[in-house]
Enzyme design. Structure first.
Site, mmCIF file in Angstrom:
data_model
loop_
_atom_site.group_PDB
_atom_site.id
_atom_site.type_symbol
_atom_site.label_atom_id
_atom_site.label_comp_id
_atom_site.label_asym_id
_atom_site.label_seq_id
_atom_site.Cartn_x
_atom_site.Cartn_y
_atom_site.Cartn_z
ATOM 1 N N LEU A 184 0.868 -1.173 0.000
ATOM 2 C CA LEU A 184 0.000 0.000 0.000
ATOM 3 C C LEU A 184 0.904 1.222 0.000
ATOM 4 C CD1 LEU A 184 -2.795 -0.858 2.609
ATOM 5 C CD2 LEU A 184 -3.164 -0.316 0.201
ATOM 6 N N ASP A 185 0.574 2.233 -0.791
ATOM 7 C CA ASP A 185 1.332 3.479 -0.792
ATOM 8 C C ASP A 185 1.325 4.095 0.602
ATOM 9 O OD1 ASP A 185 1.799 3.194 -3.440
ATOM 10 O OD2 ASP A 185 0.442 4.770 -4.109
ATOM 11 N N PRO A 186 2.337 4.915 0.930
ATOM 12 C CA PRO A 186 2.327 5.606 2.226
ATOM 13 C C PRO A 186 1.034 6.394 2.456
ATOM 14 C CG PRO A 186 4.481 5.813 1.228
ATOM 15 C CD PRO A 186 3.602 5.156 0.197
ATOM 16 N N ALA A 196 -1.925 5.608 1.476
ATOM 17 C CA ALA A 196 -3.071 4.716 1.646
ATOM 18 C C ALA A 196 -3.108 4.068 3.021
ATOM 19 C CB ALA A 196 -3.047 3.642 0.573
#
Length: 431
Positions: free
Chosen positions: A77-79, A81
């Site tokens: 997951l992106d930072p 998200a």
């Protein structure tokens, strides 16, 4: 050995940190715990029983590292998200590739009126466009095109390789990608707008930093701003001083924590790029024609908390839409935000993202809260043990991939296919 627990569970990743940091945090709590002491003892005994030849085959730097609980994740997951992050412990890491190919559910907020180099609110603004005509009815109408099967172009900030180089490396250097980024076939089981946010009524905001020079030129060519229907997108550099004075400061919720380059490559200057463990090679071939769209069922109700942002005195004047979706592996939610903005004759970016479900794990049902780690083993211990034993009860778990003599099994023919699945599906917003 009795009382050894290993397998798969899920944790609720908070915003502002990478998926790799979540693993490091979990290891720091799991390794000294009594719950995983039997697992560590077994691994230590196996190493002690190894022959001299086996020890020599192991790299020296590995043998000097202190033994830790083995943990991996099943899709990043992106930072920016939050939400479900699958973690495998011990032999459970071997089951992680299956989570890269399963369906996933998300809730996202698309903010209209601006576009960034990263397609989200943490990038640099590359264009602005009128949004006054964007209504709830228009957005719902255009969302129909994103249901069923359709073609999606990956964002420039991804780990896809073009001529041996990651796309995010081209973006970071402000260089144009030498070939057209090919669209990919995606399947969306469900897509619906669950909340319409009028301009000025929410706390989501456009980024404050503007792209310049090579980055701006790259964005014009690569991000397909010229494809936006209606008037041409207003590209940064042509915005008047009066417009600049009206720009709102960035929301504090968009701040992210710096991470090592090997786990999360940096975006242009200081903005971190999406974290990916593997990359996918693509060829410069003509894009396929769009497949026939299929009818989908409404998105299932979710027990996950709704995405909220309290309005402030400097709220963004542009509208936003909260959208819930269930999608196939490899789907880029950031690209959806960008493409939806173009579809309604404006621009759009992803302002918030929550992964509410991945495979059998769902927020509010069977996911460990990240905050439980800091509460100590007395809080997280029973929860993690219960989740891992539930997994063991429904899945076959081998003793660390070794036979009774402590020797590791030879690689099976299925493993290359699993690794290929990791490469194909690790570069999406969720990983």
């Amino acid at each position: 050995m009795a009382n050894i627990v290993e397998g798969v569970f899920a944790i609720h990743k908070p915003p502002g940190i990478t998926s790799a940091q979540v693993i490091r945090d979990a290891q720091s709590h799991f390794t000294p715990s009594s719950l995983f002491a039997p697992w560590l003892q077994r691994e230590s005994d196996i190493k002690t029983a190894e022959s001299n030849n086996q020890r020599n085959k192991r790299r020296s730097w590995k043998s000097k590292q202190p033994l830790q609980v083995k943990i991996g994740h099943g899709g990043t997951l992106d930072p920016l998200a939050t939400g479900v992050l699958i973690l495998g412990v011990g032999s459970g890491t071997k089951a992680l590739p299956q989570f890269l190919t399963c369906t996933k559910s998300y809730e996202t907020v698309v903010l209209f009126g601006a576009a960034t180099d990263t397609y989200d609110c943490e990038g640099k603004v590359v264009g602005r466009k009128a949004y006054g005509h964007v209504t709830r009815e228009l957005v719902e109408e255009k969302l129909r095109a994103f249901r069923g099967e359709f073609m999606q172009r990956p964002p420039i900030f991804s780990a896809i390789r073009v001529q041996g180089k990651h796309l995010y490396e081209y973006a970071r250097e402000g260089k144009e990608v030498p070939v057209e980024i090919q669209e990919r076939k995606m399947n969306v089981e469900a897509m619906e707008m669950v909340e319409w946010l009028e301009g000025g009524s929410h706390g989501f905001k456009w980024p404050v930093e503007e792209a310049e020079g090579a980055v701006k030129n790259m964005a014009e060519k690569v991000l397909h701003l010229s494809d936006v229907k209606g008037e041409a997108a207003e590209v940064v550099g042509e915005v008047g001083e009066s417009a600049k004075r009206k720009r709102e400061p960035a929301s504090s919720s968009s701040e992210v924590t710096d991470t090592p380059a090997e786990s999360s490559p940096k975006r242009i200057k200081s903005s971190p790029a999406p974290e990916n463990d593997a990359a996918t090679a693509i060829k410069a071939e003509p894009a396929e024609s769009s497949p026939k769209r299929i009818k989908s069922s409404p998105a299932p109700e979710s027990d996950a908390p709704a995405i909220k942002a309290e309005p402030t005195e400097t709220s963004c004047p542009a509208p936003a839409a909260r959208i819930r979706m269930t999608v196939s592996s490899g789907f880029y939610v950031r690209s959806l935000a960008h493409d939806l903005g173009a579809a309604v004759g404006s621009l759009g970016l992803m302002a918030h993202l929550v992964r509410t479900r991945q495979g059998e794990f769902e927020l509010g049902r069977n996911v460990l809260e990240y905050s439980d780690l800091k509460e100590g083993e007395g809080v997280w211990g029973k929860k993690v043990e219960g989740m891992l034993r539930d997994w063991q009860g429904g899945h076959e778990v081998s003793e660390g991939g070794r036979d009774r003599g402590g020797r590791r099994h030879e690689r099976s023919a299925a493993k290359p296919a699993a690794r290929a699945a990791v490469r194909r599906n690790s570069s999406s917003d969720d990983g």
